[in-house]
Design an enzyme around this catalytic site. Structure first.
Site, PDB file in Angstrom:
ATOM      1  N   CYS A 106       0.803  -1.237   0.000  1.00  0.00           N
ATOM      2  CA  CYS A 106       0.000   0.000   0.000  1.00  0.00           C
ATOM      3  C   CYS A 106       0.827   1.275   0.000  1.00  0.00           C
ATOM      4  O   CYS A 106       0.467   2.269  -0.630  1.00  0.00           O
ATOM      5  CB  CYS A 106      -0.958  -0.003   1.187  1.00  0.00           C
ATOM      6  SG  CYS A 106      -2.115  -1.389   1.192  1.00  0.00           S
ATOM      7  N   ASP A 138      -3.577  -3.129   7.070  1.00  0.00           N
ATOM      8  CA  ASP A 138      -4.814  -3.806   7.459  1.00  0.00           C
ATOM      9  C   ASP A 138      -4.908  -5.193   6.840  1.00  0.00           C
ATOM     10  O   ASP A 138      -5.306  -6.159   7.493  1.00  0.00           O
ATOM     11  CB  ASP A 138      -6.031  -2.993   6.998  1.00  0.00           C
ATOM     12  CG  ASP A 138      -6.137  -1.651   7.700  1.00  0.00           C
ATOM     13  OD1 ASP A 138      -5.210  -1.301   8.444  1.00  0.00           O
ATOM     14  OD2 ASP A 138      -7.146  -0.967   7.498  1.00  0.00           O
ATOM     15  N   CYS A 192      -2.291   3.565   2.429  1.00  0.00           N
ATOM     16  CA  CYS A 192      -3.260   2.602   2.940  1.00  0.00           C
ATOM     17  C   CYS A 192      -4.333   3.298   3.777  1.00  0.00           C
ATOM     18  O   CYS A 192      -4.288   4.491   4.030  1.00  0.00           O
ATOM     19  CB  CYS A 192      -2.564   1.507   3.732  1.00  0.00           C
ATOM     20  SG  CYS A 192      -1.720   2.090   5.211  1.00  0.00           S
ATOM     21  N   ASP A 193      -5.278   2.477   4.222  1.00  0.00           N
ATOM     22  CA  ASP A 193      -6.546   2.981   4.751  1.00  0.00           C
ATOM     23  C   ASP A 193      -6.426   4.102   5.778  1.00  0.00           C
ATOM     24  O   ASP A 193      -7.072   5.137   5.654  1.00  0.00           O
ATOM     25  CB  ASP A 193      -7.325   1.834   5.399  1.00  0.00           C
ATOM     26  CG  ASP A 193      -7.703   0.759   4.395  1.00  0.00           C
ATOM     27  OD1 ASP A 193      -7.291   0.869   3.234  1.00  0.00           O
ATOM     28  OD2 ASP A 193      -8.384  -0.192   4.786  1.00  0.00           O
ATOM     29  N   LYS A 194      -5.641   3.907   6.819  1.00  0.00           N
ATOM     30  CA  LYS A 194      -5.628   4.876   7.921  1.00  0.00           C
ATOM     31  C   LYS A 194      -4.711   6.054   7.658  1.00  0.00           C
ATOM     32  O   LYS A 194      -4.857   7.102   8.274  1.00  0.00           O
ATOM     33  CB  LYS A 194      -5.218   4.190   9.237  1.00  0.00           C
ATOM     34  CG  LYS A 194      -6.061   2.993   9.589  1.00  0.00           C
ATOM     35  CD  LYS A 194      -7.545   3.270   9.504  1.00  0.00           C
ATOM     36  CE  LYS A 194      -8.356   2.002   9.434  1.00  0.00           C
ATOM     37  NZ  LYS A 194      -8.140   1.191   8.233  1.00  0.00           N
ATOM     38  N   CYS A 235      -5.282  -1.393  -1.923  1.00  0.00           N
ATOM     39  CA  CYS A 235      -6.239  -2.408  -2.384  1.00  0.00           C
ATOM     40  C   CYS A 235      -7.177  -1.850  -3.449  1.00  0.00           C
ATOM     41  O   CYS A 235      -7.683  -0.739  -3.341  1.00  0.00           O
ATOM     42  CB  CYS A 235      -7.030  -2.947  -1.208  1.00  0.00           C
ATOM     43  SG  CYS A 235      -5.999  -3.760   0.021  1.00  0.00           S
ATOM     44  N   GLU A 238     -11.152  -4.408  12.063  1.00  0.00           N
ATOM     45  CA  GLU A 238     -11.957  -4.740  10.896  1.00  0.00           C
ATOM     46  C   GLU A 238     -12.214  -6.247  10.879  1.00  0.00           C
ATOM     47  O   GLU A 238     -11.432  -7.025  11.400  1.00  0.00           O
ATOM     48  CB  GLU A 238     -11.249  -4.324   9.605  1.00  0.00           C
ATOM     49  CG  GLU A 238     -11.174  -2.827   9.428  1.00  0.00           C
ATOM     50  CD  GLU A 238     -10.501  -2.425   8.128  1.00  0.00           C
ATOM     51  OE1 GLU A 238     -10.015  -3.312   7.397  1.00  0.00           O
ATOM     52  OE2 GLU A 238     -10.462  -1.227   7.833  1.00  0.00           O
ATOM     53  N   SER A 249     -13.712  -3.913   6.739  1.00  0.00           N
ATOM     54  CA  SER A 249     -12.914  -3.458   5.612  1.00  0.00           C
ATOM     55  C   SER A 249     -13.844  -2.908   4.544  1.00  0.00           C
ATOM     56  O   SER A 249     -15.011  -3.308   4.438  1.00  0.00           O
ATOM     57  CB  SER A 249     -12.110  -4.632   5.046  1.00  0.00           C
ATOM     58  OG  SER A 249     -11.631  -4.350   3.756  1.00  0.00           O
TER      59      SER A 249
END
Length: 604
Positions: free
Chosen positions: A95, A127, A168-170, A240, A490, A516
């Site tokens: 990521c 994640d 990535c996500d966070k 992702c 998640e 997620s």
């Protein structure tokens, strides 16, 4: 010729004149177009070195200059604005893996435009790698740590402006939170989506791997087939590849105005990404010279634009947590109920996984995020007057979109995927403060069944893999909220296993944890108050009948009010899972998911 009007300098389409006051002298600098035409620039006295002067100027700062020269900075470097380039590069998954390379190009753009870049590195948690393990509890906590660390360096090192590179996500909401806390001229750049994997003519993302685990446990695929999917799903750098949390939040930040429109949909390994990074370096210097700060751009209307973008794209439920947190950093009131209001006014127009057919790279080929904005503006679903980092409005940016003939990713207004957006906020005796369900791509909106109660994710996963969950069940996973986990894990491992086992259309899952962006099926998260705070989910018993009615926006357990009160009166808080370190600190300070799960001072 340029003309003066209302304190602004109007200029032609190919040249923007930036006028800034340094000391007592006016500096007029010609800048070629950076992200598109900027029609007017306000003549304001804004010192581009408004922070760094305290670090680098004067006799008393000789020790500071000496230390900066030790790592290669020159007197000329230190006479320019100091611009941070913050990122979360880590050699742990795809990521954020391209960030050091992109940082080089951002720094090049900053130097071209007269600044001195200073690279800053912080942490990140993958994640996808930690999913389903105790390590996953670090993920949401990392959002606060990343925001804190960028804020600390920004304040502690006297930066004049900043580019925050996210992946990535966070890291994406964390970057936005830090930007708003610092309120320095700056922007966020998303590192980009991973390319899809390919196997026998089928596009793969990480979602298919998680679902393959459930299919393997159910005996539907062999060891060799599982390994093959694992080997082909993730071909290189990037976040992702569906409209999971990373791509959802990248789109949201462009609609919010703090990321350049069209920058996020360029994939991580695409050759165009380097040029995007250079232009972001030049753009941050333009923001600095104009004195434009993030809180000038983030408004209640732009937050609603971001929510609408999430709804229209079938985006991740995590956007609720993250946009609530971002709004709090901006000092703008935003409630969980506001997501439902915007959602019901916004159709699903973008056909992306997990609810749809396509991956993020397909959206880029179709016309990218600007095309989504253009379509939504045509339908009246966005406020196009909101300003963005480029100096243009959202409507002006969207007008530049180029739609690929024959594309099917962004639907015509006359044939949306659904008449209303992909998120719904439910309340009821199980969720007095609310909870979140994603309905994008799924027609099932009602479920009534017996509760199967688990106090930790691993126990629920074992029940799914052990084929102990039956059609009609309501799987409840509690004590996984912000405080109880801590960290609000998640549940993609469990939800993917449920879908892979063929139970996705017959089982519902409820949790005070979260999901997620790759999760699909009838899954309800962010139940508040959480179990660890004595929320009603803490006293649901095995076999209780639970009713989920998304049309009525209700989530209830079929017991009397008196019985619920009796159970809650008998409930005892379990001991903390962590009593020291960052997990304990987070558990002590974190707010409810209904407020964004942000850390607050005790007196608040």
């Amino acid at each position: 010729m340029p003309v003066m009007k209302d304190g602004c300098l109007s200029v032609g389409p190919l040249l923007a004149i930036s006028c800034v006051k340094i000391g007592q002298a006016w500096l007029h600098q010609g800048l070629k177009t950076i992200w598109g035409t900027r029609r007017t620039i306000r003549l304001v006295s804004f010192d581009p070195r408004h922070q760094s002067r305290m670090i680098t100027e004067g006799r008393d700062r000789a020790p500071a200059r000496a230390m900066l020269k030790a790592v290669g900075f020159t007197d000329e470097d230190l006479s320019r604005p100091l611009v941070g380039v913050a990122h979360s590069w880590i050699e742990y998954g795809p990521c954020n893996y391209n960030m050091r390379d992109l940082a080089v190009h951002i720094k090049e753009g900053i130097r071209q435009a007269g600044g001195t870049p200073i690279e800053i590195n912080t942490v990140s948690i993958s994640d996808g790698i930690t999913m389903g393990t105790e390590a996953m509890k670090a993920s949401l906590i990392s959002r606060e740590v990343i925001a804190d660390s960028i804020e600390l360096v920004g304040r502690g090192q006297g930066l004049d402006a900043i580019v925050i590179l996210v992946g990535c996500d966070k890291t994406i909401p964390a970057g936005a939170m830090a930007l708003l806390r610092l309120n320095l001229p700056g922007l966020v750049l998303y590192g980009g989506s991973i390319m899809p994997g390919h196997l026998r003519g089928r596009d793969l993302t990480i979602m298919e791997v998680f679902e393959a685990v459930g299919a393997h446990a159910a005996g539907k695929i062999s060891d060799a087939e599982l390994t093959e999917i694992e080997n082909f799903a993730c071909p290189g750098a990037g976040a992702c590849g569906g409209q999971y949390t990373a791509n959802t939040m990248a789109m949201a930040l462009e609609f919010l105005g703090i990321a350049p429109m069209g920058s996020g949909s360029v994939p991580a390994v695409d050759h165009r990404k380097a040029d995007v990074a250079v232009r972001c370096g030049r753009l941050v210097m333009d923001l600095l010279r104009r004195g434009v700060r993030p809180r000038d751009l983030v408004t209640r209307q732009s937050l609603e634009n971001a929510i609408a973008g999430v709804a229209a794209s079938g985006g991740s439920t995590n956007a609720v947590l993250h946009l609530l947190a971002i709004a709090q950093e901006a000092g703008i009131p935003l409630a969980i109920e506001d997501f439902d209001t915007v959602n019901q006014q916004t159709p699903i127009l973008v056909d992306l996984r997990p609810g749809g057919r396509f991956v993020a790279v397909d959206l880029d080929r179709a016309g990218g995020i600007p095309l989504v904005a253009q379509r939504m503006l045509e339908g009246g679903y966005l406020d196009g007057s909101q300003q963005t980092v480029t100096g243009r409005t959202l409507a002006e940016e969207a007008a530049k979109a180029v739609e690929t003939p024959g594309q099917e990713v962004v639907r015509p207004l006359t044939s949306p995927l659904k008449a209303v957006g992909g998120l719904a906020i439910l309340k009821g005796n199980l969720a007095p403060e609310g909870c979140v369900v994603k309905l994008a791509g799924h027609e099932r909106t009602y479920h009534r069944g017996p509760a199967r109660v688990f106090d930790r994710e691993e126990d629920a996963m074992a029940a799914v893999i052990g084929r102990k969950i039956k059609p009609g069940d309501v799987v409840i996973i509690r004590y996984e909220g912000p405080r109880g986990g801590p960290g609000m894990r998640e549940m993609l491992g469990v939800t993917g296993a449920i879908v892979g086992a063929g139970l996705g259309e017959s089982v519902a899952l409820l949790t005070d944890g979260r999901f997620s962006g790759a999760t699909h099926g009838l899954m309800v998260g962010h139940i508040a108050p959480e179990a660890a705070q004595g929320g009603p989910i803490a006293v649901v018993q095995e076999g209780d009948v639970v009713v989920l009615d998304a049309e009525k926006r209700r989530l209830d357990v079929e017991i009397s009010d008196d019985e619920l009160r009796r159970r809650l009166a008998r409930w005892q808080r379990p001991p903390l899972r962590y009593t020291s370190g960052v997990f304990a600190k987070y558990a002590a300070l974190v707010s409810s998911a209904s407020r964004g799960a942000v850390m607050v001072a005790p007196e608040q």
